[in-house]
Each structure stands twice: as C-alpha cells, then as structure tokens.
Design a protein around this motif. Structure first.
Motif, mmCIF file in Angstrom:
data_model
loop_
_atom_site.group_PDB
_atom_site.id
_atom_site.type_symbol
_atom_site.label_atom_id
_atom_site.label_comp_id
_atom_site.label_asym_id
_atom_site.label_seq_id
_atom_site.Cartn_x
_atom_site.Cartn_y
_atom_site.Cartn_z
ATOM 1 N N UNK A 265 0.822 -1.213 0.000
ATOM 2 C CA UNK A 265 0.000 0.000 0.000
ATOM 3 C C UNK A 265 0.854 1.261 0.000
ATOM 4 N N UNK A 266 1.975 1.237 0.715
ATOM 5 C CA UNK A 266 2.891 2.380 0.675
ATOM 6 C C UNK A 266 3.415 2.597 -0.740
ATOM 7 N N UNK A 431 8.372 10.371 -0.214
ATOM 8 C CA UNK A 431 8.213 9.091 -0.910
ATOM 9 C C UNK A 431 9.412 8.174 -0.668
ATOM 10 N N UNK A 432 10.619 8.757 -0.688
ATOM 11 C CA UNK A 432 11.819 7.954 -0.431
ATOM 12 C C UNK A 432 11.771 7.342 0.969
ATOM 13 N N UNK A 433 11.316 8.126 1.941
ATOM 14 C CA UNK A 433 11.182 7.610 3.317
ATOM 15 C C UNK A 433 10.128 6.504 3.384
ATOM 16 N N UNK A 434 9.021 6.677 2.636
ATOM 17 C CA UNK A 434 7.984 5.646 2.610
ATOM 18 C C UNK A 434 8.522 4.336 2.029
ATOM 19 N N UNK A 438 8.541 0.750 3.642
ATOM 20 C CA UNK A 438 8.027 -0.391 2.891
ATOM 21 C C UNK A 438 9.041 -1.541 2.890
ATOM 22 N N UNK A 439 10.310 -1.210 2.735
ATOM 23 C CA UNK A 439 11.368 -2.229 2.765
ATOM 24 C C UNK A 439 11.387 -2.943 4.112
#
Length: 462
Positions: A265-266, A431-434, A438-439
């Motif tokens: 979802x992220x 977005x990069x942090x999300x 997610x990882x």
C-alpha cells in the motif's frame, strides 16, 4: 431450440481486461492537464486533484461490494453495467461544460472500473485452468501496476496535440470494442438469487473515505472537523461490519499478510502520488509542455511493463525475498535521486532516475501482492483480496490528495513556480522515506511464518 452461448475464457478476460486497463489508465491520464484545468476553471491545486482522487474514491467504495455482487448478479450483467457506466462517464467528460460535470463523469468512470477490476480477477480465479492461472494473474496485476505510469504519457500527448477532452474521446472506441467482445464472450446465465444488501456498512465506509480525503482540501479547523467525522464514520463502519460482514477483516490478524500488505500500500501511495508530482512540477516549474511532461514518464513506464511479467519468473526461480527486497532497495535509490535532481531540471538525468525507480517497482510491486495473498489460508483468500483491493484504491487517492495538499502549501508560502518546485522536492523526499518503511515491512513480513494458500515459491536451497 435456441443454442446455449459458450463462455469464451480468453475473450471474457480480454474484454474485462481492456475495460480495467482503460479505467486505471484514465486515473492518472488527466494529471498532466492540471495546470490547464486550473486556468480554465479558475480552481486551486487542492481542488483540481479531485479529478484523479474522486475516481479512486469511487473505486475504493465499490471494491468492498465485489464479493456480494459476484454472488448476486451474473458476470454478463456486471460487465454490462461496468462498461455502460464507464462509457457514459467518458461521453460526459468529452462535453462537460464545467468542473462539476467533469467530476461527475469521473465518478461514473470510477464506478465502472470498480466493477470491472474485481470481475476480471474473479473470472481468472474461477475459470482459468490451474496451469495458466499464475500467468493470467500476472496479466491482471499488469493493469494496476503499469497503467498509472503510462497514463500521464497518454494524457500529455493528446492534451498537447489536441486538447484535454480528446483524452476521453480516444478511449471511446476501446470501450465499444470491449463491450462487443464481452457480449460475445460472456454468455447469458440464470440470474443468481439476490442476497440482501445491508447498506449501512457501505454508507459508513463511503463517509469514512470521503471525510479523510476532504480533510486535505479543507483549511484550519475544518480539517480537524473532517478528520473527526471520518473517525466517527470509521467506528460506525466497524460496528455495522461486525453485524453484516461486508468486508471480512480476519486476514488482518495474520501479521505476515498485514506487513506485506502495508508495504504494498505504501508503494501504491507513492506510485499515484509520483504520477501527480512529476508531471506538474515539470510543467509549472520546469517549463515543459504537457506532451513533454507526459513523455518524461514513458521510458520508466515501459521498463516497468517489461519487468512486470519477468518479475514473476524471478519469483518462481529465486523465491520471494530477493526480487522484493532488491526491488524496493533499487526503487528507494531511484526516488532519492529524483528528489536530489529535481531542482536541476535536467530532463535526461531525471528520466534516468525515474527509470531506476521503475526498475525497482517492476521487480517488486506485483510480487508483493502475490506474496501477501499467498500468506493467507484458502478460506481467507476472498476476504484478503477484497481488503487489499479496497485499500489499494483508497491509499492511491490519499497519495494524490496529500501531494496536492503539500504542494499547495508551498505555493501559498513561496510563490506558484518556486513553491511548486520546493513542494515537489519535499514530496519526493517523503516518498523515499515511505519506500524505506516499505522495505522494513517487507523484510519483517517475509521472515514471519505464514500459511501458504497458493503455490508460493520457496527459497532455493543451497
């Protein structure tokens, strides 16, 4: 005696697939036209994002009904309703006299897509031979992973060469072709016994989604009011859902499924948000026209399209962990590069960074959906799929709404052009942090034990 019509599996899947692909494509095709719409209709950035958000909202409200609809209506009836609603919405948007009519057309398109997408997957799961089911599911997930990335290219070229209304004109032949193919391939069958629909749960869910999205277009205390109203509606939905079980939530007790779902979802939030941020920043702050901004997305979209089916083969050969975790890491690296390079307006470098991001997405996006559902027992697959599809559309709408909200804040404080650039950089950093979150969710979810509902590939032994 009248001969019984035969069910043509490939034709039926192709017809619903065409309709679903067009629906998901059109979700983001209008993103590149937002600067034009702002000028034509005299609206703000936060208002114009509803052109995309309201379509996603309609899909997310219809998705929980998919199980009920499949039990209560024939596949032919659902297909006809989906196609005709979508066709009506497209015609309305071709001739819309104002912004309200444009939004109404988008709602009809969202409802049609919300009916078509689950129907396509339902037919694949129930009608396809077991030996090709995996490939057919890969075909299905291609519509939700690649179409949003191709949308800005399609929309940008037509908006620049003709006008934004031509975006809807050119999908009309596809819709008519899909309708004719579906009528030929999906036979008339006896109407299933209609089950009662308990409308309270779906009404509260619709209010919950709408309030949360509206909060991002409100100002001051109204934001808090909308959020509180959304929380109240959410609580009422949970109460009504316990009585009538519109949306089975039992899969959420499976920690592995839930972590992998959150990771997916992220991804969906930043994929839709990215499709809003990049074309608008490149036009408003970078000076590109709609066609160039749309074409910017094309190389990465093609990379993702090529890698989507390949990623399934990699999953079969190497197991789930390597393609998903490597893909997420590559996508995060590409997003960091996009955030760092955006202010340079060097299109070649930005295209390369976007291609890196889409390479990572191609390796991991569809595999995340496959592996999350594979962690569920067979009895919970239908509920898990409904939860995933519902939240997928809503979180995509949230990604678009949040991006528009943040960019609008920076425009108000830093000017239209420079504020758009700074807001875009900020969103790409978020977005990069999300992606890092997610990882982490994927790493934890893949290392937890889960019940294999399907033939999830096992890690190869050394």
């Amino acid at each position: 005696m009248k001969q019984k019509q035969t069910f043509h599996f490939y034709g039926a899947v192709a017809a619903t697939g065409l309709l679903s692909f067009t629906g998901v494509l059109i979700e983001t095709a209008m993103n590149v036209t937002f600067p034009t719409l702002i000028g034509e209709f005299g609206i703000s950035t936060t208002a114009v994002q509803w052109v995309t958000t309201i379509c996603l909202l309609a899909i997310s409200i219809i998705a929980p009904l998919s199980s009920y609809l499949n039990r209560s209506f024939s596949a032919r009836a659902l297909f006809l309703a989906a196609n005709l609603l979508f066709l009506g919405g497209a015609v309305l948007d071709c001739f819309s006299p104002g912004f309200a009519a444009l939004l109404l057309g988008r709602v009809l398109q969202g409802v049609g897509t919300g009916l078509a997408l689950p129907l396509m997957f339902y037919m694949i799961l129930t009608k396809s031979p077991l030996e090709i089911r995996g490939r057919m599911m890969g075909f299905g997930t291609l519509t939700t992973s690649i179409a949003p990335a191709i949308g800005p290219t399609y929309g940008g070229m037509l908006a620049h060469l003709l006008n934004w209304r031509s975006i809807f004109v050119f999908i009309l032949p596809i819709l008519v072709g899909s309708l004719l193919l579906g009528l030929h391939s999906i036979p008339k069958t006896e109407q299933p016994k209609r089950e009662p629909l308990h409308g309270a749960a779906i009404a509260f869910l619709a209010v919950f989604f709408t309030c949360f999205l509206t909060a991002f277009t409100a100002k001051g205390l109204l934001t808090a009011v909308w959020l509180l109203a959304g929380l109240a509606a959410g609580a009422l939905f949970l109460r009504a859902n316990r009585r009538h079980s519109l949306l089975g939530l039992a899969p959420l007790r499976n920690r592995s499924f839930t972590l992998l779902m959150v990771s997916f979802l992220l991804y969906q939030a930043l994929l839709l948000g990215n499709s809003f941020v990049l074309p608008n920043v490149l036009q408003i702050a970078g000076g590109l026209n709609a066609s160039a901004a749309g074409l910017f997305m094309f190389p990465g979209a093609m990379l993702g399209a090529v890698l989507a089916p390949v990623s399934g083969w990699v999953l079969d050969r190497l197991g789930a962990k390597k393609p998903i975790l490597i893909g997420l890491a590559v996508a995060a690296g590409g997003m960091v590069l996009l955030a760092l390079l955006l202010h340079t307006a060097q299109v070649a470098l930005l295209v390369a960074a976007h291609c890196i991001f889409m390479t990572g997405l191609g390796l991991s996006y569809s595999n995340l959906m496959t592996c999350s559902l594979a962690r569920l027992p067979q009895a919970q697959l239908s509920d898990g799929n409904a939860v995933l599809n519902t939240l997928q559309q809503f979180i995509g709408a949230m990604g678009t709404a949040t991006s528009a909200f943040v960019i609008s804040l920076f425009q108000q404080s830093g000017g239209y052009r420079s504020g758009t650039m700074l807001g875009g950089q900020t969103m790409l950093g978020i977005f990069a942090c999300l992606l890092l979150v997610s990882f982490l969710c994927s790493f934890l979810g893949l290392h937890l034990p889960g019940t294999s509902a399907a033939r999830e590939p096992q890690e190869p032994q050394n």
